[in-house]
Design a protein around this motif. Sequence first.
Motif, mmCIF file in Angstrom:
data_model
loop_
_atom_site.group_PDB
_atom_site.id
_atom_site.type_symbol
_atom_site.label_atom_id
_atom_site.label_comp_id
_atom_site.label_asym_id
_atom_site.label_seq_id
_atom_site.Cartn_x
_atom_site.Cartn_y
_atom_site.Cartn_z
ATOM 1 N N GLY A 1 71.274 63.426 5.941
ATOM 2 C CA GLY A 1 69.558 63.527 6.431
ATOM 3 C C GLY A 1 69.457 62.265 7.161
ATOM 4 O O GLY A 1 69.878 61.099 6.936
ATOM 5 N N GLU A 2 68.993 61.604 8.197
ATOM 6 C CA GLU A 2 68.252 60.080 8.759
ATOM 7 C C GLU A 2 67.796 59.627 7.869
ATOM 8 O O GLU A 2 68.335 58.248 7.303
ATOM 9 C CB GLU A 2 68.045 60.196 10.197
ATOM 10 N N PRO A 3 67.312 60.154 7.637
ATOM 11 C CA PRO A 3 65.424 59.061 6.203
ATOM 12 C C PRO A 3 67.002 58.780 4.857
ATOM 13 O O PRO A 3 66.906 58.047 4.745
ATOM 14 C CB PRO A 3 64.445 59.772 5.676
ATOM 15 N N GLU A 4 67.644 59.537 4.553
ATOM 16 C CA GLU A 4 68.034 60.058 3.424
ATOM 17 C C GLU A 4 69.832 59.028 3.866
ATOM 18 O O GLU A 4 69.735 57.861 2.322
ATOM 19 C CB GLU A 4 69.126 61.099 3.049
ATOM 20 N N ARG A 5 70.260 58.579 4.357
ATOM 21 C CA ARG A 5 70.945 57.712 4.916
ATOM 22 C C ARG A 5 70.380 56.181 4.748
ATOM 23 O O ARG A 5 71.323 55.475 4.267
ATOM 24 C CB ARG A 5 71.624 57.843 6.272
ATOM 25 N N THR A 6 69.372 56.378 5.632
ATOM 26 C CA THR A 6 68.306 55.107 5.259
ATOM 27 C C THR A 6 68.133 54.384 3.902
ATOM 28 O O THR A 6 69.264 53.060 4.161
ATOM 29 C CB THR A 6 67.920 54.660 6.506
ATOM 30 N N ILE A 7 67.792 55.150 3.191
ATOM 31 C CA ILE A 7 67.677 55.048 1.626
ATOM 32 C C ILE A 7 68.635 54.352 1.122
ATOM 33 O O ILE A 7 69.358 53.294 1.101
ATOM 34 C CB ILE A 7 67.186 55.813 1.011
ATOM 35 N N ASP A 8 70.171 54.982 1.482
ATOM 36 C CA ASP A 8 71.544 55.365 0.751
ATOM 37 C C ASP A 8 72.083 53.431 1.412
ATOM 38 O O ASP A 8 72.762 53.369 0.886
ATOM 39 C CB ASP A 8 71.913 56.133 1.359
ATOM 40 N N ALA A 9 71.760 53.441 2.700
ATOM 41 C CA ALA A 9 72.786 52.333 3.355
ATOM 42 C C ALA A 9 72.016 51.131 2.329
ATOM 43 O O ALA A 9 73.112 49.892 2.548
ATOM 44 C CB ALA A 9 72.811 52.385 4.285
ATOM 45 N N ALA A 10 70.919 50.664 2.022
ATOM 46 C CA ALA A 10 69.581 50.508 1.976
ATOM 47 C C ALA A 10 70.503 49.573 0.850
ATOM 48 O O ALA A 10 70.667 48.530 0.400
ATOM 49 C CB ALA A 10 68.693 49.853 1.834
ATOM 50 N N LEU A 11 70.457 51.075 -0.294
ATOM 51 C CA LEU A 11 70.226 50.598 -1.762
ATOM 52 C C LEU A 11 72.050 49.929 -1.758
ATOM 53 O O LEU A 11 72.450 49.327 -2.774
ATOM 54 C CB LEU A 11 70.478 51.465 -2.358
ATOM 55 N N LYS A 12 73.248 49.986 -1.310
ATOM 56 C CA LYS A 12 74.245 50.093 -1.305
ATOM 57 C C LYS A 12 74.239 48.485 -1.009
ATOM 58 O O LYS A 12 75.330 47.960 -1.493
ATOM 59 C CB LYS A 12 75.328 51.415 -0.366
ATOM 60 N N THR A 13 74.285 48.167 0.339
ATOM 61 C CA THR A 13 73.761 46.794 0.544
ATOM 62 C C THR A 13 73.477 46.092 -0.559
ATOM 63 O O THR A 13 74.238 45.278 -0.923
ATOM 64 C CB THR A 13 73.115 46.616 1.594
ATOM 65 N N GLY A 14 72.106 46.363 -1.197
ATOM 66 C CA GLY A 14 71.532 45.615 -1.658
ATOM 67 C C GLY A 14 71.856 44.932 -3.205
ATOM 68 O O GLY A 14 72.668 44.505 -4.001
#
Length: 453
Positions: free
Chosen positions: A103-116
């Motif tokens: 899902g888009e909200p979940e992917r947004t959360i996961d991508a930001a966490l992975k980067t950080g």
Amino acid sequence: MSRPSIVWVRDDLRIADNPALSAAVARDEPVIALFVLDEQSPGIRPLGGAARWWLHRSLQSLAARLSEHGGVLVLRRGRAADVVPALVAESGAGAVFWNRRYGEPERTIDAALKTGLRADGLDVQSFAANLLFEPWTVQTGQGTPFQVFTPFWRACLQAPAPRLPLPGPAVIRGPGRAPASEDLASWGLLPTGPDWSGGLAETWEPGEPAARARLRDFLREDLAGYDRARDEPAAGVTSGLSPRLRWGEVSPFTVWHETLQGDAEPGRFLTELGWREFAWHTLFHFPALARQNLRPAFDAFPWPPLDPGHLRAWQRGRTGIPLVDAGMRELWRTGTMHNRVRMVTASFLVKNLLIDWRRGEEWFWDTLVDADAASNPFNWQWVAGSGADAAPYFRVFNPELQAQKFDPDGRYVGQWAPEYRGQHADTAGPIVDLRASRAAALDAYEYVKRAGR
């Protein structure tokens, strides 16, 4: 000094064929399994009541399974963007692993966490675990998403075969001192005042062991008769795996390969897995699936003002239409409904009562134990005629003919709506005339067609 690995579990509440867990165990460091109840992040849709009940029971089962293997489950509530880094700092973790969400909200959360987290020097990896074919890997010849199921599934079957499921780890090395975990009961996932979940508890046993047992029983006892009787709601040959797959208590890879390795021919059963894949494919490429018509022409549909009485009658199984009422009462009692009856009840709401499909989607979201962000709105849009590979709007399921064809002896209706038994049933008449309401629906459909010209 050892640096533990965090496995962030989400809709993958299992030990077997859990790639994130396997990767963490392979590091030969302590493993902390974390579940975050995130009801605060932007775009995250709060769970419905039946789903919350299932989640509570499934988390209990997962905690017990992890403990049996030496592991630990830590429960935290809050924004995942805050909770995961906080546990990393608290535990001194050196790695964070998870299985991908779509899902888009979940992917947004996961991508930001992975980067950080990677910027902080952690090993962060995500894995394919809950879909056989990830949405971006299947495209038309023009490089666009599919909107028709048959060519989509044909393309999937021409792709490399789904990987073999991974065995569950025999031993999960827990930390010497586990981080504090919140009390599951304090999350209030179970209904109180009143507790309406008695029928759910009688019907279901959430958790990985029960999921694996149900898969074995279905393949051994029911698969051979699936194609013949799958549309008969009283036959009892459905797999019962949809909530197991929704919560990841069993993986689609396990279902796929154990089905192919069994004694019975899979027939249409694996195509049902394909329909689930198609729903997620559609959500990935159209994130507003629960809110907007996939086909913009349907934005012009002339929905009449909502009749609250009609909506309540449908929700409570008091429409005067036996098959519809039986299905809606089965849903309220058990948190599920036979798929054929789901189509009939949805068609009745949209095409006989002329109530916006989003009202029905919201009700199913609250009452189905298997409601997920893809399949629930996808199937509602399919019935409404506004979605991918949609049933034409002029295809109105006649609930009386459907009952004659698929419940000819009235066993299903008799079980869930017994007042309709016999030739002299003492019931009020239907809340709408089926023929007249069908004609009104077809007039509305013609309006949409004219508006789109």
